[in-house]
Design an enzyme around this catalytic site. Structure first.
Site, PDB file in Angstrom:
ATOM      1  N   ARG A   1       1.021  -1.000  -0.331  1.00 38.82           N
ATOM      2  CA  ARG A   1       0.263   0.318   0.387  1.00 38.82           C
ATOM      3  C   ARG A   1       1.014   1.497   0.068  1.00 38.82           C
ATOM      4  NH1 ARG A   1      -1.211   0.748   6.061  1.00 38.82           N
ATOM      5  NH2 ARG A   1      -0.120   0.303   7.304  1.00 38.82           N
TER       6      ARG A   1
ATOM      7  N   GLU B   1      -1.226   8.257   5.709  1.00 41.45           N
ATOM      8  CA  GLU B   1       0.276   8.777   5.607  1.00 41.45           C
ATOM      9  C   GLU B   1       1.005   8.339   4.825  1.00 41.45           C
ATOM     10  OE1 GLU B   1       1.263   4.903   8.621  1.00 41.45           O
ATOM     11  OE2 GLU B   1       0.088   5.674  10.489  1.00 41.45           O
TER      12      GLU B   1
ATOM     13  N   CYS C   1       9.645   8.427  -5.058  1.00 40.34           N
ATOM     14  CA  CYS C   1       9.037   7.829  -6.112  1.00 40.34           C
ATOM     15  C   CYS C   1      10.610   7.748  -7.219  1.00 40.34           C
ATOM     16  CB  CYS C   1       8.269   7.802  -7.168  1.00 40.34           C
ATOM     17  SG  CYS C   1       7.626   6.819  -8.325  1.00 40.34           S
TER      18      CYS C   1
ATOM     19  N   GLU D   1      -4.958   7.302  15.439  1.00 41.62           N
ATOM     20  CA  GLU D   1      -4.814   6.476  15.330  1.00 41.62           C
ATOM     21  C   GLU D   1      -3.501   5.539  16.690  1.00 41.62           C
ATOM     22  OE1 GLU D   1      -2.784   3.946  12.272  1.00 41.62           O
ATOM     23  OE2 GLU D   1      -4.050   4.727  10.734  1.00 41.62           O
TER      24      GLU D   1
HETATM   25  C1  GLA Z   1      -0.521   2.553  10.435  1.00 41.91           C
HETATM   26  C2  GLA Z   1      -1.539   2.792   9.711  1.00 41.91           C
HETATM   27  C3  GLA Z   1      -2.601   1.644   9.835  1.00 41.91           C
HETATM   28  C4  GLA Z   1      -2.019   1.039  10.070  1.00 41.91           C
HETATM   29  C5  GLA Z   1      -1.685   0.992  11.659  1.00 41.91           C
HETATM   30  C6  GLA Z   1      -1.050  -0.461  12.082  1.00 41.91           C
HETATM   31  O1  GLA Z   1      -0.662   3.483  11.431  1.00 41.91           O
HETATM   32  O2  GLA Z   1      -2.279   4.346   9.138  1.00 41.91           O
HETATM   33  O3  GLA Z   1      -3.651   1.892   8.692  1.00 41.91           O
HETATM   34  O4  GLA Z   1      -1.569   0.032   9.571  1.00 41.91           O
HETATM   35  O5  GLA Z   1      -0.471   2.035  11.130  1.00 41.91           O
HETATM   36  O6  GLA Z   1       0.050   0.369  13.671  1.00 41.91           O
HETATM   37 ZN    ZN Z   2       7.278   8.372 -10.053  1.00 46.33          ZN
END
Ligand code: GLA
Ligand code: ZN
Length: 680
Positions: free
Chosen positions: A111, A150, A155, A307
């Site tokens: 991701r 995040e 790249c 978070e």
């Molecule tokens: C990050 C991401 C979340 C998850 C947490 C796990 O903060 O934003 O999607 O993956 O880490 O700690």
């Molecule tokens: Zn690129």
């Protein structure tokens, strides 16, 4: 306030009901009520779910969840889902796939993997934001937008290379200017055509992730990638703003994350939010400093704790459980430093893939009879009782520590003087000394208004940006105290040395001249010998990492090195400048030295600790409507006793009056409310 619709400390977190059936969601909702959950973050990684191919969008699944949340009066932090592109998109439009540092074209997977200069990403991501905004603009649960997730990672693809050249043309205007500012005469790197410039990675100028042969290009590439990702954010933000002008917009940041210049990002965000994942042994003062950085991004505006884990992470080498009481304690620590939300990743543990062992409110057992759930429910109840008391309150620090991402990039990229030099660690040493004394300290950027403060500390201010030196001179001449350290005032914003003697543009203000720089080996130390006892500052201390060999010009010499060929030369100086003074600390000192020195500086400026408490008992203040809220947080496992002072204060979690000698249980919190009259 983030959104008037929820005038309390928000409580909730990331929630992925799309990974479950309807019956499970109903169970979750039952437990949310038990835990006092009032906000859920939805749709973070659901792009593939909502868009099965280029033409087909389907949001019915999300409608159902949004409506269920509305029926339960649960607010939604709605993500735009662009943090991970769908597999079909990567197959059809490979330009969306990044090229990594080694020059390898990535395939679909993971991701946060989209190239920020991909025309495909820049086309489809804003369309997704627009569709979501159009669909949910009047939805009663829509409280805030959460763009992507995040942002980060660089790249090195051909699209990025071309965009970099255009970015450089805009920044420099001409190749002559670029060649001069990059000092490209070195090693014969002169450019005669824009398309001779290639991305700096392991195939060209760089190696080892952060080492480079050419600071100019590497520094600009970091600025450019931070800008490129910011443009992606802004493209989505513009769509959301146009359709829902009254809904605030954020994206979750990561504290001292190295790759993005968050001070630039903050200018385009309505609310700062961030993800806080300290390890079991992260110093609590480091977490406090990171919160204050997030608070400082928008000059003291409250932020969201987007978070944190209720219990464990899954991605650390050792994923220790938060001890009983620690989740609650660290949640209040976030609030004490300016958070107006307490949110978790995640509300329910997933059944498969890499985050199935990441902590959650609802664990794999699937019911509420767990330690973690009970602790979360207690906190949820407390936040409910607090109501709107703390929300939107501010801090009032008189001391600030300056942090700058471009300075960090330049320091990290610098070849020499020492690999032991870590900018954030140096910052933390100063912050920690103030933290141990319960002196409130803001972390601010170089553009912040300095006049709000009495003391400004700029550790390792290697890069001095245009106008900065003049602003500090004005601050000091009007009575402020400024402190900086070794390896400061060395280069301009292009990493070109300011000639004529270090610390360059800061030389007059500091009244010293730095002639040499000595890197000490691991374990090697020098001494700081105090010339004349000053408060607690007396005798000698140790110092290491780097030693500047300096000469006093107009500055007074307060301490000298104790050994080596520069024994007897200055290591601590003070220069009077206008009505104020500036200090230079020529090496990296031990904690005892810093506490004594900073206590003296605070004393000189009349800056007082909030309270005097034993080690491990932290105090931080938030202020609102003439009321002061002192958060007293015992990070020790054992009970501690402190003097709560003689002012009339009420501990608002218990409703009891507090004064004089007070015992606080291990890992517990007190919030003492009283009058905000008189500044500490
Ligand atoms: C990050 C991401 C979340 C998850 C947490 C796990 O903060 O934003 O999607 O993956 O880490 O700690
Ligand atoms: Zn690129």
């Amino acid at each position: 306030m983030i959104n008037e619709r929820l005038p309390k400390i928000w409580y909730g977190g990331d929630y992925n009901p799309e990974q479950w059936d309807q019956a499970t969601m109903e169970e979750d909702i039952r437990m949310f009520e038990l835990a006092g959950i009032d906000v859920v973050t939805l749709n973070v990684f659901s792009w593939a779910r909502s868009q099965r191919n280029e033409e087909t969008y389907d949001f019915q699944w999300l409608d159902r969840i949004m409506d269920r949340m509305a029926a339960e009066q649960i607010q939604v932090c709605l993500a735009t889902s662009t943090g991970a592109h769908p597999a079909w998109m990567a197959k059809r439009y490979p330009d969306i796939l990044r090229v990594d540092y080694e020059g390898r074209k990535r395939k679909f997977g993971g991701r946060h993997n989209s190239c920020p200069n991909s025309p495909t990403y820049r086309r489809f991501a804003p369309i997704m934001a627009r569709k979501l905004a159009e669909r949910y603009k009047d939805h009663p649960s829509l409280a805030i937008w959460h763009v992507s997730n995040e942002y980060g990672g660089y790249c090195y693809c051909d699209n990025c290379e071309q965009a970099f050249r255009l970015w450089l043309q805009e920044r420099y205007g001409s190749l002559e200017a670029l060649n001069a500012d990059w000092n490209s005469g070195f090693w014969g790197h002169t450019f005669y055509d824009w398309d001779e410039i290639v991305v700096p990675n392991a195939l060209s100028e760089e190696f080892g992730g952060n080492r480079t042969f050419f600071q100019g290009i590497s520094l600009d590439y970091r600025r450019f990638q931070s800008d490129s990702l910011l443009t992606c954010y802004r493209l989505e933000r513009d769509e959301l703003k146009r359709i829902t002008p009254d809904i605030p917009i954020t994206t979750n940041l990561m504290g001292f994350y190295p790759e993005l210049d968050y001070f630039e990002w903050a200018k385009h965000m309505d609310v700062i939010s961030w993800d806080n994942y300290p390890a079991i042994d992260t110093p609590v003062s480091f977490t406090a400093m990171a919160h204050n950085l997030m608070r400082g991004l928008k000059s003291g505006q409250p932020f969201m704790l987007m978070e944190q884990t209720p219990s464990v992470q899954n991605w650390s080498p050792y994923n220790s459980a938060k001890r009983p009481g620690v989740m609650r304690l660290w949640s209040y620590q976030a609030m004490a430093h300016g958070a107006d939300t307490v949110m978790f990743f995640q509300l329910r543990r997933s059944v498969g893939a890499c985050e199935k062992f990441h902590g959650a409110l609802i664990e794999h057992a699937g019911h509420e009879h767990t330690r973690v759930f009970r602790e979360c429910a207690t906190l949820g109840q407390e936040l409910g009782t607090l109501g709107d008391k703390i929300v939107d309150s501010r801090s009032r620090a008189r001391v600030a520590v300056i942090y700058d991402w471009e300075n960090r990039w330049a320091l990290d990229l610098s070849s020499g003087p020492s690999k032991a030099l870590n900018y954030v660690d140096e910052l933390h040493k100063y912050y920690d000394a103030l933290f141990q004394m319960n002196i409130q300290t803001d972390i601010i950027g170089v553009e912040e208004d300095l006049d709000k403060y009495d003391i400004v500390i700029a550790p390792v201010m290697y890069m001095v940006k245009p106008g900065f030196a003049k602003r500090v001179e004005r601050f000091v001449s009007e009575g402020g105290t400024f402190l900086t350290t070794f390896f400061s005032g060395i280069v301009n914003e292009h990493d070109l040395v300011t000639l004529g003697g270090y610390p360059g543009e800061l030389r007059q203000l500091l009244g010293i001249w730095a002639e040499e720089l000595d890197a000490l080996l691991p374990g090697q130390q020098n001494e700081i010998v105090i010339k004349q006892e000053w408060g607690a500052l007396r005798g000698s201390y140790s110092c290491g990492i780097l030693c500047d060999v300096i000469h006093g010009e107009t500055a007074e010499i307060l301490a000298e090195y104790g050994s080596d060929y520069y024994k007897g030369t200055p290591v601590l100086t003070r220069n009077r400048f206008g009505k104020g003074q500036s200090y230079y600390v020529a090496s990296s000192p031990d904690a005892a030295f810093l506490q004594a020195l900073l206590a003296n500086l605070c004393e000189e400026q009349g800056v007082k600790p909030l309270l005097n408490t034993p080690h491990g008992v932290e105090v931080a203040e938030r202020v609102k409507d003439g009321r002061s809220y002192l958060f007293v947080m015992n990070h020790n496992a054992e009970a501690m006793t402190f003097d709560a002072g003689s002012a009339n204060r009420i501990e608002i979690l218990s409703g009891l009056p507090i004064s004089g000698l007070t015992t606080i249980p291990g890992r517990d919190v007190m919030i003492m409310e009283g009058s905000a009259a008189g500044r500490p």
